[in-house]
Design a protein around this motif. Sequence first.
Motif, PDB file in Angstrom:
ATOM      1  N   MET A 175       0.830  -1.202   0.000  1.00  0.00           N
ATOM      2  CA  MET A 175       0.000   0.000   0.000  1.00  0.00           C
ATOM      3  C   MET A 175       0.868   1.256   0.000  1.00  0.00           C
ATOM      4  SD  MET A 175      -3.117  -1.127   2.567  1.00  0.00           S
ATOM      5  CE  MET A 175      -4.226   0.222   2.079  1.00  0.00           C
ATOM      6  N   ILE A 176       1.950   1.213   0.766  1.00  0.00           N
ATOM      7  CA  ILE A 176       2.866   2.355   0.820  1.00  0.00           C
ATOM      8  C   ILE A 176       3.520   2.596  -0.536  1.00  0.00           C
ATOM      9  CG2 ILE A 176       5.107   3.085   1.739  1.00  0.00           C
ATOM     10  CD1 ILE A 176       4.243   1.922   4.436  1.00  0.00           C
ATOM     11  N   GLU A 177       3.942   1.514  -1.186  1.00  0.00           N
ATOM     12  CA  GLU A 177       4.573   1.644  -2.502  1.00  0.00           C
ATOM     13  C   GLU A 177       3.627   2.316  -3.500  1.00  0.00           C
ATOM     14  OE1 GLU A 177       6.758  -1.167  -5.899  1.00  0.00           O
ATOM     15  OE2 GLU A 177       5.751  -2.089  -4.176  1.00  0.00           O
ATOM     16  N   GLU A 178       2.360   1.934  -3.449  1.00  0.00           N
ATOM     17  CA  GLU A 178       1.373   2.535  -4.347  1.00  0.00           C
ATOM     18  C   GLU A 178       1.197   4.022  -4.047  1.00  0.00           C
ATOM     19  OE1 GLU A 178      -1.557   2.772  -7.359  1.00  0.00           O
ATOM     20  OE2 GLU A 178       0.060   1.340  -6.940  1.00  0.00           O
ATOM     21  N   CYS A 179       1.165   4.364  -2.771  1.00  0.00           N
ATOM     22  CA  CYS A 179       1.022   5.776  -2.381  1.00  0.00           C
ATOM     23  C   CYS A 179       2.211   6.606  -2.856  1.00  0.00           C
ATOM     24  CB  CYS A 179       0.892   5.889  -0.863  1.00  0.00           C
ATOM     25  SG  CYS A 179      -0.671   5.276  -0.211  1.00  0.00           S
ATOM     26  N   GLU A 180       3.397   6.035  -2.740  1.00  0.00           N
ATOM     27  CA  GLU A 180       4.596   6.778  -3.131  1.00  0.00           C
ATOM     28  C   GLU A 180       4.644   7.026  -4.633  1.00  0.00           C
ATOM     29  OE1 GLU A 180       7.693   4.416  -1.397  1.00  0.00           O
ATOM     30  OE2 GLU A 180       7.719   5.644   0.424  1.00  0.00           O
ATOM     31  N   LYS A 181       4.086   6.085  -5.413  1.00  0.00           N
ATOM     32  CA  LYS A 181       4.016   6.297  -6.861  1.00  0.00           C
ATOM     33  C   LYS A 181       3.199   7.543  -7.184  1.00  0.00           C
ATOM     34  CE  LYS A 181       4.347   1.429  -8.246  1.00  0.00           C
ATOM     35  NZ  LYS A 181       3.571   0.289  -8.810  1.00  0.00           N
ATOM     36  N   ASN A 182       2.227   7.813  -6.328  1.00  0.00           N
ATOM     37  CA  ASN A 182       1.350   8.960  -6.528  1.00  0.00           C
ATOM     38  C   ASN A 182       1.769  10.163  -5.677  1.00  0.00           C
ATOM     39  OD1 ASN A 182      -0.733   7.762  -8.357  1.00  0.00           O
ATOM     40  ND2 ASN A 182      -0.926   6.338  -6.656  1.00  0.00           N
ATOM     41  N   HIS A 183       2.998  10.080  -5.125  1.00  0.00           N
ATOM     42  CA  HIS A 183       3.595  11.190  -4.367  1.00  0.00           C
ATOM     43  C   HIS A 183       2.723  11.611  -3.177  1.00  0.00           C
ATOM     44  CE1 HIS A 183       6.375  11.410  -7.715  1.00  0.00           C
ATOM     45  NE2 HIS A 183       5.350  11.541  -8.548  1.00  0.00           N
ATOM     46  N   ARG A 184       2.155  10.616  -2.500  1.00  0.00           N
ATOM     47  CA  ARG A 184       1.370  10.899  -1.302  1.00  0.00           C
ATOM     48  C   ARG A 184       2.296  10.917  -0.097  1.00  0.00           C
ATOM     49  NH1 ARG A 184      -3.858   9.268  -2.498  1.00  0.00           N
ATOM     50  NH2 ARG A 184      -4.550  10.728  -0.898  1.00  0.00           N
ATOM     51  N   ARG A 185       2.083  11.868   0.799  1.00  0.00           N
ATOM     52  CA  ARG A 185       2.902  11.961   2.013  1.00  0.00           C
ATOM     53  C   ARG A 185       2.245  11.143   3.116  1.00  0.00           C
ATOM     54  NH1 ARG A 185       3.318  18.321   1.063  1.00  0.00           N
ATOM     55  NH2 ARG A 185       1.317  17.745   0.166  1.00  0.00           N
ATOM     56  N   LEU A 186       3.044  10.225   3.683  1.00  0.00           N
ATOM     57  CA  LEU A 186       2.480   9.207   4.558  1.00  0.00           C
ATOM     58  C   LEU A 186       2.959   9.316   5.998  1.00  0.00           C
ATOM     59  CD1 LEU A 186       3.091   6.123   2.232  1.00  0.00           C
ATOM     60  CD2 LEU A 186       1.075   7.599   2.301  1.00  0.00           C
ATOM     61  N   GLY A 187       2.099   8.882   6.895  1.00  0.00           N
ATOM     62  CA  GLY A 187       2.470   8.643   8.278  1.00  0.00           C
ATOM     63  C   GLY A 187       2.206   7.176   8.581  1.00  0.00           C
ATOM     64  N   VAL A 188       3.087   6.570   9.368  1.00  0.00           N
ATOM     65  CA  VAL A 188       2.947   5.155   9.704  1.00  0.00           C
ATOM     66  C   VAL A 188       3.151   4.969  11.201  1.00  0.00           C
ATOM     67  CG1 VAL A 188       3.788   2.807   9.274  1.00  0.00           C
ATOM     68  CG2 VAL A 188       3.869   4.501   7.434  1.00  0.00           C
ATOM     69  N   ILE A 189       2.242   4.247  11.829  1.00  0.00           N
ATOM     70  CA  ILE A 189       2.398   3.875  13.244  1.00  0.00           C
ATOM     71  C   ILE A 189       2.596   2.369  13.298  1.00  0.00           C
ATOM     72  CG2 ILE A 189       1.318   3.791  15.517  1.00  0.00           C
ATOM     73  CD1 ILE A 189      -0.248   6.290  14.791  1.00  0.00           C
ATOM     74  N   LEU A 190       3.740   1.948  13.845  1.00  0.00           N
ATOM     75  CA  LEU A 190       4.059   0.529  13.981  1.00  0.00           C
ATOM     76  C   LEU A 190       4.068   0.154  15.454  1.00  0.00           C
ATOM     77  CD1 LEU A 190       7.072   0.275  11.482  1.00  0.00           C
ATOM     78  CD2 LEU A 190       4.685  -0.290  11.030  1.00  0.00           C
ATOM     79  N   ASN A 191       3.368  -0.920  15.785  1.00  0.00           N
ATOM     80  CA  ASN A 191       3.263  -1.368  17.174  1.00  0.00           C
ATOM     81  C   ASN A 191       3.925  -2.738  17.325  1.00  0.00           C
ATOM     82  OD1 ASN A 191       0.495  -2.452  19.274  1.00  0.00           O
ATOM     83  ND2 ASN A 191       2.449  -1.605  19.888  1.00  0.00           N
ATOM     84  N   GLU A 192       4.751  -2.886  18.364  1.00  0.00           N
ATOM     85  CA  GLU A 192       5.418  -4.159  18.632  1.00  0.00           C
ATOM     86  C   GLU A 192       5.294  -4.502  20.105  1.00  0.00           C
ATOM     87  OE1 GLU A 192       6.975  -6.635  17.102  1.00  0.00           O
ATOM     88  OE2 GLU A 192       6.721  -5.860  15.076  1.00  0.00           O
ATOM     89  N   LEU A 193       5.203  -5.796  20.390  1.00  0.00           N
ATOM     90  CA  LEU A 193       5.143  -6.243  21.785  1.00  0.00           C
ATOM     91  C   LEU A 193       6.485  -6.055  22.484  1.00  0.00           C
ATOM     92  CD1 LEU A 193       3.127  -9.590  21.631  1.00  0.00           C
ATOM     93  CD2 LEU A 193       2.439  -7.476  22.760  1.00  0.00           C
ATOM     94  N   GLY A 194       7.578  -6.288  21.756  1.00  0.00           N
ATOM     95  CA  GLY A 194       8.894  -6.212  22.364  1.00  0.00           C
ATOM     96  C   GLY A 194       9.494  -4.820  22.322  1.00  0.00           C
ATOM     97  N   ASP A 195      10.782  -4.735  22.682  1.00  0.00           N
ATOM     98  CA  ASP A 195      11.433  -3.420  22.754  1.00  0.00           C
ATOM     99  C   ASP A 195      12.224  -3.082  21.500  1.00  0.00           C
ATOM    100  OD1 ASP A 195      13.572  -5.118  22.968  1.00  0.00           O
ATOM    101  OD2 ASP A 195      14.253  -4.396  24.920  1.00  0.00           O
ATOM    102  N   VAL A 196      12.054  -3.889  20.438  1.00  0.00           N
ATOM    103  CA  VAL A 196      12.712  -3.589  19.174  1.00  0.00           C
ATOM    104  C   VAL A 196      11.791  -4.014  18.039  1.00  0.00           C
ATOM    105  CG1 VAL A 196      13.893  -5.830  19.089  1.00  0.00           C
ATOM    106  CG2 VAL A 196      14.818  -3.909  17.798  1.00  0.00           C
ATOM    107  N   ASN A 197      11.797  -3.231  16.956  1.00  0.00           N
ATOM    108  CA  ASN A 197      10.983  -3.549  15.788  1.00  0.00           C
ATOM    109  C   ASN A 197      11.909  -3.942  14.649  1.00  0.00           C
ATOM    110  OD1 ASN A 197       9.219  -3.765  13.679  1.00  0.00           O
ATOM    111  ND2 ASN A 197       8.279  -1.769  13.947  1.00  0.00           N
ATOM    112  N   ILE A 198      11.952  -5.230  14.346  1.00  0.00           N
ATOM    113  CA  ILE A 198      12.846  -5.739  13.308  1.00  0.00           C
ATOM    114  C   ILE A 198      12.532  -5.135  11.944  1.00  0.00           C
ATOM    115  CG2 ILE A 198      13.558  -7.838  12.080  1.00  0.00           C
ATOM    116  CD1 ILE A 198      14.589  -7.723  14.918  1.00  0.00           C
ATOM    117  N   GLU A 199      11.244  -4.844  11.705  1.00  0.00           N
ATOM    118  CA  GLU A 199      10.829  -4.387  10.383  1.00  0.00           C
ATOM    119  C   GLU A 199      11.007  -2.883  10.144  1.00  0.00           C
ATOM    120  OE1 GLU A 199       8.596  -6.516  11.987  1.00  0.00           O
ATOM    121  OE2 GLU A 199       8.635  -8.281  10.704  1.00  0.00           O
ATOM    122  N   LYS A 200      11.339  -2.121  11.162  1.00  0.00           N
ATOM    123  CA  LYS A 200      11.390  -0.662  10.980  1.00  0.00           C
ATOM    124  C   LYS A 200      12.272  -0.216   9.813  1.00  0.00           C
ATOM    125  CE  LYS A 200      12.112   3.813  13.094  1.00  0.00           C
ATOM    126  NZ  LYS A 200      12.673   4.600  14.189  1.00  0.00           N
TER     127      LYS A 200
END
Length: 323
Positions: free
Chosen positions: A23-48
């Motif tokens: 979804m983000i890739e599609e938005c970027e093709k259209n030059h949309r400015r995005l905000g993302v909130i990522l939630n993790e149970l642990g104290d590090v987010n591997i995917e960030k």
Amino acid sequence: MAVPTYTISGFLGSGKTTVLLKMIEECEKNHRRLGVILNELGDVNIEKPLFKEQNVKELLNGCICCTIKEDLKSTLDEFIKEMHSNKLDLLFIEGTGVSNPLEVKRVLEDPIYAAHFDLISMISLIDSSTFLEYQSIFSSTADMRKLLEEQITSADIILLNKQDLAKEKVLNKSIKKIRGLVGESVPIFQTSHGNVPLSELFKRRNGHLPNSIHSDIREETNHSHHHHHHHSGLHAVKIDPGPTIKKHDLENWLSHLPKAVLRGKGVINLEGSEGLYSFQLASNTLIFEKIPHPAGMRPAIILIGDQLKETELLNSFNRLVKA
């Protein structure tokens, strides 16, 4: 004007991040400015590191729907402040694999936030290769089954993902089970690797669910979940893998993890290879990938599961991998 907002939920390993990145890739093709909130149970987010180009805010060490619910409000407050100087075209919220999306919806529908964020759709993913197993009283807890039900009944659109890992008979039984929970009004797409027409993901769906069964379940969940969270035993364990790991030793250890481990992921330095690699363990499938831009990343292994015995996991890792 309120910012179009999408929530993405689904149990551990169902493919949420893969869909979010599409979804983000599609938005970027259209030059949309995005905000993302990522939630993790642990104290590090591997995917960030996968979200380097976006305005990402992390909610760590807890579940967005309960212990860090106030952090979600604070994060939304930050985005509101930033809107005065930097326009935001879309906002994505990805919960942990054990969060109830209805609690996120309750925050977004608070008049304070509804003036700034317009909830367009609540997208939920289901791992078709493990869904029936997690629904069985013989292989899951009542809390886990209830949590899965909450994630399904809150959805405006459902992706029955990883169909390539499930037999047709299993897929048909899964769809029948899901239809029994949500009725006929919620669209279900059978997908592999989160591949679905992007136009379907971006459609406005929230607020257009007339099905009475769906509404009744939502109402019941709204009243009950406030007092009891259905993932009390699910938590994350972080392991320091050390400077390098032999791939064979890691594969051997991961293949013998106890059934209580439902999800594994990590960033590692493989012996004999240059650079860092990521691994994903879900649906009894282990995938390694070289990280193209590892700057700022540090090796770490995260295991998520039910009533995990941290000391035993650390001891087995030290014995089989670090030895």
